[in-house]
Design a protein around this motif. Structure first.
Motif, PDB file in Angstrom:
ATOM      1  N   MET A 176      -4.152   4.758 -17.869  1.00  0.00           N
ATOM      2  CA  MET A 176      -3.797   3.091 -18.161  1.00  0.00           C
ATOM      3  C   MET A 176      -5.306   2.505 -17.340  1.00  0.00           C
ATOM      4  N   ARG A 177      -5.840   1.770 -17.926  1.00  0.00           N
ATOM      5  CA  ARG A 177      -6.866   1.047 -17.366  1.00  0.00           C
ATOM      6  C   ARG A 177      -6.800  -0.350 -17.240  1.00  0.00           C
ATOM      7  N   THR A 178      -6.892  -1.139 -16.209  1.00  0.00           N
ATOM      8  CA  THR A 178      -6.743  -2.496 -16.127  1.00  0.00           C
ATOM      9  C   THR A 178      -7.948  -3.233 -15.459  1.00  0.00           C
ATOM     10  N   MET A 179      -8.181  -4.085 -15.950  1.00  0.00           N
ATOM     11  CA  MET A 179      -9.431  -5.157 -15.153  1.00  0.00           C
ATOM     12  C   MET A 179      -8.696  -6.106 -14.570  1.00  0.00           C
ATOM     13  N   THR A 180      -9.042  -5.985 -13.052  1.00  0.00           N
ATOM     14  CA  THR A 180      -8.357  -7.263 -12.324  1.00  0.00           C
ATOM     15  C   THR A 180      -9.306  -8.282 -11.792  1.00  0.00           C
ATOM     16  N   PRO A 181     -10.384  -8.980 -12.269  1.00  0.00           N
ATOM     17  CA  PRO A 181     -11.328  -9.774 -11.652  1.00  0.00           C
ATOM     18  C   PRO A 181     -10.544 -11.126 -11.297  1.00  0.00           C
ATOM     19  N   THR A 182     -11.051 -11.665 -10.194  1.00  0.00           N
ATOM     20  CA  THR A 182     -10.617 -12.894  -9.607  1.00  0.00           C
ATOM     21  C   THR A 182     -11.939 -13.621  -9.022  1.00  0.00           C
ATOM     22  N   ILE A 197      -7.419   2.840 -12.882  1.00  0.00           N
ATOM     23  CA  ILE A 197      -6.822   3.923 -13.628  1.00  0.00           C
ATOM     24  C   ILE A 197      -5.648   4.606 -12.930  1.00  0.00           C
ATOM     25  N   ALA A 198      -4.514   4.017 -13.350  1.00  0.00           N
ATOM     26  CA  ALA A 198      -3.177   4.479 -12.801  1.00  0.00           C
ATOM     27  C   ALA A 198      -2.717   5.917 -12.859  1.00  0.00           C
ATOM     28  N   ALA A 199      -2.995   6.512 -14.060  1.00  0.00           N
ATOM     29  CA  ALA A 199      -2.778   7.994 -14.401  1.00  0.00           C
ATOM     30  C   ALA A 199      -4.232   8.471 -15.447  1.00  0.00           C
ATOM     31  N   PRO A 200      -5.002   9.129 -14.906  1.00  0.00           N
ATOM     32  CA  PRO A 200      -5.916   9.609 -15.585  1.00  0.00           C
ATOM     33  C   PRO A 200      -5.239  10.766 -16.481  1.00  0.00           C
ATOM     34  N   GLU A 201      -5.858  11.190 -17.634  1.00  0.00           N
ATOM     35  CA  GLU A 201      -5.343  12.174 -18.603  1.00  0.00           C
ATOM     36  C   GLU A 201      -5.039  13.344 -17.624  1.00  0.00           C
ATOM     37  N   GLY A 202      -3.918  14.080 -17.776  1.00  0.00           N
ATOM     38  CA  GLY A 202      -3.411  15.042 -17.484  1.00  0.00           C
ATOM     39  C   GLY A 202      -2.820  14.959 -15.767  1.00  0.00           C
ATOM     40  N   GLY A 212       1.063   7.806 -10.060  1.00  0.00           N
ATOM     41  CA  GLY A 212       1.391   7.765  -8.651  1.00  0.00           C
ATOM     42  C   GLY A 212       2.713   6.847  -8.424  1.00  0.00           C
ATOM     43  N   THR A 213       3.177   6.959  -7.318  1.00  0.00           N
ATOM     44  CA  THR A 213       4.323   5.706  -7.055  1.00  0.00           C
ATOM     45  C   THR A 213       3.834   5.085  -6.141  1.00  0.00           C
ATOM     46  N   GLY A 214       3.427   3.745  -6.235  1.00  0.00           N
ATOM     47  CA  GLY A 214       2.964   2.675  -5.476  1.00  0.00           C
ATOM     48  C   GLY A 214       1.498   2.843  -5.096  1.00  0.00           C
ATOM     49  N   TYR A 215       0.753   3.385  -5.958  1.00  0.00           N
ATOM     50  CA  TYR A 215      -0.751   3.666  -5.631  1.00  0.00           C
ATOM     51  C   TYR A 215      -1.403   4.033  -6.960  1.00  0.00           C
ATOM     52  N   THR A 216      -2.650   3.406  -7.217  1.00  0.00           N
ATOM     53  CA  THR A 216      -3.536   4.027  -8.299  1.00  0.00           C
ATOM     54  C   THR A 216      -4.413   5.076  -7.977  1.00  0.00           C
ATOM     55  N   HIS A 217      -4.394   6.185  -8.978  1.00  0.00           N
ATOM     56  CA  HIS A 217      -5.375   7.255  -8.583  1.00  0.00           C
ATOM     57  C   HIS A 217      -6.908   6.881  -8.456  1.00  0.00           C
ATOM     58  N   VAL A 218      -7.330   6.108  -9.451  1.00  0.00           N
ATOM     59  CA  VAL A 218      -8.664   5.735  -9.340  1.00  0.00           C
ATOM     60  C   VAL A 218      -9.190   4.163  -9.404  1.00  0.00           C
TER      61      VAL A 218
END
Length: 141
Positions: A1-7, A16-21, A25-31
């Motif tokens: 899942m990719r999300t852009m969060t500009p402010t 990128i919360a969960a790269p393929e494979g 994570g719980t409470g963190y983003t992998h990338v």
């Protein structure tokens, strides 16, 4: 899942919360990636402005002080928690993590959390300290 969060205060960040494979994570983003000016904040411990330990034997009180110190350091660099892309936690007991997460969640966007690492250590540089947290932040150019 990719999300852009500009402010208005942050560069465009991609989470990128969960790269393929990779399990999510719980409470963190992998990338978390983006472009901008890097800010490195040294590990902060539960010292008050006079260098006295806050919350001896109290992980929740120490976590609150640590995040207040991080906030002050980020502010000094013209940044805030919305700019943090990575947190590294050093804890003397992983049983303290729920109290630490509670303090952390008062400061970060829990829907787009930063990348994080938590490491249990035998001790910190003073025996009454229970945790140390360092941060990397990214400001727009």
């Amino acid at each position: 899942m990719r999300t852009m969060t500009p402010t208005h205060n942050t560069p465009a960040l991609t989470h990128i919360a969960a790269p393929e494979g990779v399990a999510p994570g719980t409470g963190y983003t992998h990338v978390v990636m983006g472009t901008g000016r890097l800010i490195a904040v040294s590990g902060q411990v539960a010292f008050d402005a006079d260098g006295k330990v806050v919350g001896e034997n109290d992980p929740a009180a120490q976590a609150r002080q640590v995040f207040e110190n991080l906030r002050r350091c980020l502010t000094a660099a013209g940044a805030g928690f919305e700019n943090v892309v990575k947190l590294t936690f050093y804890v003397t007991d992983v049983a303290h993590l729920p109290a630490i997460r509670e303090a952390r969640d008062q400061h970060i966007d829990t829907h787009h959390p930063p990348a994080s690492t938590a490491v249990q250590v035998a001790a910190l540089f003073r025996p009454e300290l229970l945790l140390e947290v360092e941060a990397l932040a990214l400001l727009p150019v």
